[in-house]
Design a protein around this motif. Structure first.
Motif, PDB file in Angstrom:
ATOM      1  N   ALA A  70     -14.848 -22.260  -0.629  1.00  0.00           N
ATOM      2  CA  ALA A  70     -14.248 -21.075  -1.247  1.00  0.00           C
ATOM      3  C   ALA A  70     -15.090 -19.834  -0.966  1.00  0.00           C
ATOM      4  CB  ALA A  70     -14.081 -21.282  -2.748  1.00  0.00           C
ATOM      5  N   VAL A  71     -16.401 -19.980  -1.045  1.00  0.00           N
ATOM      6  CA  VAL A  71     -17.285 -18.844  -0.770  1.00  0.00           C
ATOM      7  C   VAL A  71     -17.191 -18.447   0.707  1.00  0.00           C
ATOM      8  CG1 VAL A  71     -19.693 -18.091  -0.694  1.00  0.00           C
ATOM      9  CG2 VAL A  71     -18.847 -19.359  -2.678  1.00  0.00           C
ATOM     10  N   CYS A  72     -17.306 -19.430   1.597  1.00  0.00           N
ATOM     11  CA  CYS A  72     -17.214 -19.125   3.039  1.00  0.00           C
ATOM     12  C   CYS A  72     -15.821 -18.615   3.402  1.00  0.00           C
ATOM     13  CB  CYS A  72     -17.550 -20.376   3.855  1.00  0.00           C
ATOM     14  SG  CYS A  72     -19.264 -20.896   3.723  1.00  0.00           S
ATOM     15  N   GLY A  73     -14.787 -19.223   2.829  1.00  0.00           N
ATOM     16  CA  GLY A  73     -13.422 -18.776   3.099  1.00  0.00           C
ATOM     17  C   GLY A  73     -13.176 -17.362   2.623  1.00  0.00           C
ATOM     18  N   GLY A  74     -13.729 -17.015   1.459  1.00  0.00           N
ATOM     19  CA  GLY A  74     -13.600 -15.649   0.967  1.00  0.00           C
ATOM     20  C   GLY A  74     -14.277 -14.654   1.885  1.00  0.00           C
ATOM     21  N   PHE A  75     -15.455 -15.022   2.389  1.00  0.00           N
ATOM     22  CA  PHE A  75     -16.172 -14.153   3.329  1.00  0.00           C
ATOM     23  C   PHE A  75     -15.352 -13.963   4.608  1.00  0.00           C
ATOM     24  CE2 PHE A  75     -19.054 -13.439   6.856  1.00  0.00           C
ATOM     25  CZ  PHE A  75     -19.829 -12.396   6.379  1.00  0.00           C
ATOM     26  N   ILE A  76     -14.868 -15.062   5.155  1.00  0.00           N
ATOM     27  CA  ILE A  76     -14.078 -14.991   6.385  1.00  0.00           C
ATOM     28  C   ILE A  76     -12.795 -14.195   6.159  1.00  0.00           C
ATOM     29  CG2 ILE A  76     -12.697 -16.374   8.002  1.00  0.00           C
ATOM     30  CD1 ILE A  76     -14.909 -18.564   7.681  1.00  0.00           C
ATOM     31  N   ALA A  77     -12.118 -14.461   5.052  1.00  0.00           N
ATOM     32  CA  ALA A  77     -10.870 -13.747   4.770  1.00  0.00           C
ATOM     33  C   ALA A  77     -11.103 -12.252   4.633  1.00  0.00           C
ATOM     34  CB  ALA A  77     -10.223 -14.303   3.494  1.00  0.00           C
ATOM     35  N   HIS A  78     -12.200 -11.878   3.968  1.00  0.00           N
ATOM     36  CA  HIS A  78     -12.463 -10.454   3.764  1.00  0.00           C
ATOM     37  C   HIS A  78     -12.885  -9.761   5.055  1.00  0.00           C
ATOM     38  CE1 HIS A  78     -13.629  -6.722   1.864  1.00  0.00           C
ATOM     39  NE2 HIS A  78     -14.801  -6.818   2.467  1.00  0.00           N
ATOM     40  N   PHE A  79     -13.809 -10.360   5.764  1.00  0.00           N
ATOM     41  CA  PHE A  79     -14.380  -9.662   6.916  1.00  0.00           C
ATOM     42  C   PHE A  79     -13.640  -9.911   8.230  1.00  0.00           C
ATOM     43  CE2 PHE A  79     -18.022  -9.637   4.001  1.00  0.00           C
ATOM     44  CZ  PHE A  79     -18.273  -8.273   3.994  1.00  0.00           C
ATOM     45  N   LEU A  80     -12.893 -10.994   8.339  1.00  0.00           N
ATOM     46  CA  LEU A  80     -12.234 -11.288   9.610  1.00  0.00           C
ATOM     47  C   LEU A  80     -10.705 -11.284   9.535  1.00  0.00           C
ATOM     48  CD1 LEU A  80     -14.533 -14.175  10.892  1.00  0.00           C
ATOM     49  CD2 LEU A  80     -14.666 -11.742  11.413  1.00  0.00           C
ATOM     50  N   LEU A  81     -10.148 -11.544   8.369  1.00  0.00           N
ATOM     51  CA  LEU A  81      -8.696 -11.676   8.277  1.00  0.00           C
ATOM     52  C   LEU A  81      -8.030 -10.598   7.435  1.00  0.00           C
ATOM     53  CD1 LEU A  81      -8.481 -15.549   7.810  1.00  0.00           C
ATOM     54  CD2 LEU A  81      -8.224 -14.240   9.919  1.00  0.00           C
ATOM     55  N   SER A  82      -8.778  -9.646   6.917  1.00  0.00           N
ATOM     56  CA  SER A  82      -8.196  -8.612   6.063  1.00  0.00           C
ATOM     57  C   SER A  82      -7.517  -7.552   6.908  1.00  0.00           C
ATOM     58  CB  SER A  82      -9.278  -7.959   5.193  1.00  0.00           C
ATOM     59  OG  SER A  82      -9.748  -8.878   4.263  1.00  0.00           O
ATOM     60  N   ASP A  83      -6.304  -7.266   6.565  1.00  0.00           N
ATOM     61  CA  ASP A  83      -5.547  -6.221   7.229  1.00  0.00           C
ATOM     62  C   ASP A  83      -5.816  -4.905   6.499  1.00  0.00           C
ATOM     63  OD1 ASP A  83      -3.732  -4.635   8.526  1.00  0.00           O
ATOM     64  OD2 ASP A  83      -2.030  -5.961   8.198  1.00  0.00           O
ATOM     65  N   PRO A  84      -6.371  -3.902   7.165  1.00  0.00           N
ATOM     66  CA  PRO A  84      -6.764  -2.672   6.476  1.00  0.00           C
ATOM     67  C   PRO A  84      -5.607  -1.738   6.121  1.00  0.00           C
ATOM     68  CG  PRO A  84      -7.218  -2.476   8.810  1.00  0.00           C
ATOM     69  CD  PRO A  84      -6.711  -3.883   8.588  1.00  0.00           C
ATOM     70  N   THR A  85      -4.387  -2.145   6.373  1.00  0.00           N
ATOM     71  CA  THR A  85      -3.260  -1.263   6.075  1.00  0.00           C
ATOM     72  C   THR A  85      -2.956  -1.272   4.589  1.00  0.00           C
ATOM     73  OG1 THR A  85      -1.667  -3.034   6.460  1.00  0.00           O
ATOM     74  CG2 THR A  85      -2.238  -1.644   8.343  1.00  0.00           C
ATOM     75  N   ASN A  86      -2.182  -0.298   4.173  1.00  0.00           N
ATOM     76  CA  ASN A  86      -1.779  -0.200   2.773  1.00  0.00           C
ATOM     77  C   ASN A  86      -0.876  -1.363   2.386  1.00  0.00           C
ATOM     78  OD1 ASN A  86      -3.192   2.165   2.611  1.00  0.00           O
ATOM     79  ND2 ASN A  86      -1.404   3.474   2.790  1.00  0.00           N
ATOM     80  N   ILE A  87      -0.774  -1.580   1.090  1.00  0.00           N
ATOM     81  CA  ILE A  87       0.075  -2.631   0.558  1.00  0.00           C
ATOM     82  C   ILE A  87       1.488  -2.078   0.460  1.00  0.00           C
ATOM     83  CG2 ILE A  87       0.421  -4.156  -1.412  1.00  0.00           C
ATOM     84  CD1 ILE A  87      -2.613  -3.538  -2.021  1.00  0.00           C
ATOM     85  N   ASN A  88       2.460  -2.849   0.863  1.00  0.00           N
ATOM     86  CA  ASN A  88       3.851  -2.414   0.864  1.00  0.00           C
ATOM     87  C   ASN A  88       4.466  -2.658  -0.510  1.00  0.00           C
ATOM     88  OD1 ASN A  88       6.344  -1.529   1.636  1.00  0.00           O
ATOM     89  ND2 ASN A  88       6.842  -3.324   2.875  1.00  0.00           N
ATOM     90  N   LEU A  89       4.399  -1.660  -1.389  1.00  0.00           N
ATOM     91  CA  LEU A  89       4.959  -1.756  -2.737  1.00  0.00           C
ATOM     92  C   LEU A  89       6.257  -0.977  -2.818  1.00  0.00           C
ATOM     93  CD1 LEU A  89       1.767  -1.136  -4.921  1.00  0.00           C
ATOM     94  CD2 LEU A  89       2.840  -3.320  -4.386  1.00  0.00           C
ATOM     95  N   SER A  90       7.140  -1.410  -3.695  1.00  0.00           N
ATOM     96  CA  SER A  90       8.398  -0.689  -3.892  1.00  0.00           C
ATOM     97  C   SER A  90       8.116   0.640  -4.604  1.00  0.00           C
ATOM     98  CB  SER A  90       9.375  -1.530  -4.710  1.00  0.00           C
ATOM     99  OG  SER A  90       8.928  -1.638  -6.045  1.00  0.00           O
ATOM    100  N   ALA A  91       9.031   1.563  -4.469  1.00  0.00           N
ATOM    101  CA  ALA A  91       8.888   2.872  -5.110  1.00  0.00           C
ATOM    102  C   ALA A  91       8.827   2.737  -6.625  1.00  0.00           C
ATOM    103  CB  ALA A  91      10.031   3.788  -4.696  1.00  0.00           C
ATOM    104  N   GLU A  92       9.606   1.795  -7.186  1.00  0.00           N
ATOM    105  CA  GLU A  92       9.601   1.587  -8.640  1.00  0.00           C
ATOM    106  C   GLU A  92       8.241   1.091  -9.123  1.00  0.00           C
ATOM    107  OE1 GLU A  92      11.941   0.002  -6.645  1.00  0.00           O
ATOM    108  OE2 GLU A  92      13.578   1.414  -6.975  1.00  0.00           O
ATOM    109  N   THR A  93       7.646   0.175  -8.351  1.00  0.00           N
ATOM    110  CA  THR A  93       6.331  -0.351  -8.726  1.00  0.00           C
ATOM    111  C   THR A  93       5.281   0.750  -8.676  1.00  0.00           C
ATOM    112  OG1 THR A  93       6.920  -2.545  -7.899  1.00  0.00           O
ATOM    113  CG2 THR A  93       4.572  -2.073  -8.153  1.00  0.00           C
ATOM    114  N   ILE A  94       5.325   1.576  -7.651  1.00  0.00           N
ATOM    115  CA  ILE A  94       4.367   2.684  -7.532  1.00  0.00           C
ATOM    116  C   ILE A  94       4.536   3.642  -8.706  1.00  0.00           C
ATOM    117  CG2 ILE A  94       3.766   4.716  -6.145  1.00  0.00           C
ATOM    118  CD1 ILE A  94       4.337   2.978  -3.656  1.00  0.00           C
ATOM    119  N   THR A  95       5.775   3.940  -9.083  1.00  0.00           N
ATOM    120  CA  THR A  95       6.033   4.813 -10.237  1.00  0.00           C
ATOM    121  C   THR A  95       5.481   4.206 -11.510  1.00  0.00           C
ATOM    122  OG1 THR A  95       8.031   5.656  -9.180  1.00  0.00           O
ATOM    123  CG2 THR A  95       7.836   5.985 -11.551  1.00  0.00           C
ATOM    124  N   ASP A  96       5.738   2.910 -11.721  1.00  0.00           N
ATOM    125  CA  ASP A  96       5.223   2.226 -12.918  1.00  0.00           C
ATOM    126  C   ASP A  96       3.698   2.244 -12.952  1.00  0.00           C
ATOM    127  OD1 ASP A  96       7.803   1.669 -13.707  1.00  0.00           O
ATOM    128  OD2 ASP A  96       7.757  -0.433 -13.041  1.00  0.00           O
TER     129      ASP A  96
END
Length: 185
Positions: A70-96
């Motif tokens: 879990a520790v190694c996977g978290g490191f790999i996921a954060h530093f190697l598999l993280s997509d730096p783009t914004n999160i695609n939220l609906s307009a209603e969710t952003i308003t809320d």
């Protein structure tokens, strides 16, 4: 480090989890993070203070590989598999979320209104972490396992208590986000 690889798609990660669960069930093992934490506490001598930790932890040493993974996977996921783009939220969710005080909803998985150090280390932040930790610890012990153990292992092996626990986890999450969270923030 920069973004190197794309996150695994569901058709790779989902069957991978299923294969791991099949192997664990085949070899008579179960998965759950609370089991791993219990093993760590028992190794640390918690059995002197509570009977819950009095068990043959040496037979559970394999669980520590899950913690390391879990520790190694978290490191790999954060530093190697993280997509730096914004999160695609609906307009209603952003308003809320804006109404709840989140200024840049969707810009980060960890909004600074909750996870910035000045907020985490405030009286309110520490209080929420302590109370939440106690409730999660109590709930995990009361339910006989954690969300990962019940939702992955328990449901995979068709255990009715795990189904009831998972339904309870979801109901608790809905109550938290719709009733308690607006009061806190």
């Amino acid at each position: 480090m920069e973004y190197i690889l794309k996150p695994w798609p569901w058709y790779i990660s989902g069957p991978s989890i299923a294969i791991v669960m099949f192997l664990l069930l085949y070899f008579g093992r179960t998965f759950g993070m609370s089991s791993n934490l219990r093993t760590i506490c028992a190794i640390g001598g918690a059995d002197k203070y509570s009977d819950f930790f009095k068990f043959d932890w040496k037979s559970q040493r394999w669980n520590l590989i899950v913690v390391l993974g879990a520790v190694c996977g978290g490191f790999i996921a954060h530093f190697l598999l993280s997509d730096p783009t914004n999160i695609n939220l609906s307009a209603e969710t952003i308003t809320d979320l804006n109404q709840l005080g989140f200024k840049n909803a969707g810009d980060s998985l960890l909004p600074p209104e909750l996870f910035a150090w000045e907020n985490v280390l405030s009286f309110k932040g520490i209080s929420i972490l302590l109370i939440g930790g106690l409730l999660v610890g109590f709930g995990t012990r009361y339910a006989g396992g954690c969300t990962s153990g019940h939702a992955i292992t328990g449901l995979s092996s068709l255990q009715l208590p795990s189904l009831i626990a998972v339904v309870g986890f979801f109901i608790g999450g809905l109550i938290m986000i719709h009733l308690i969270f607006p009061i806190l923030f």
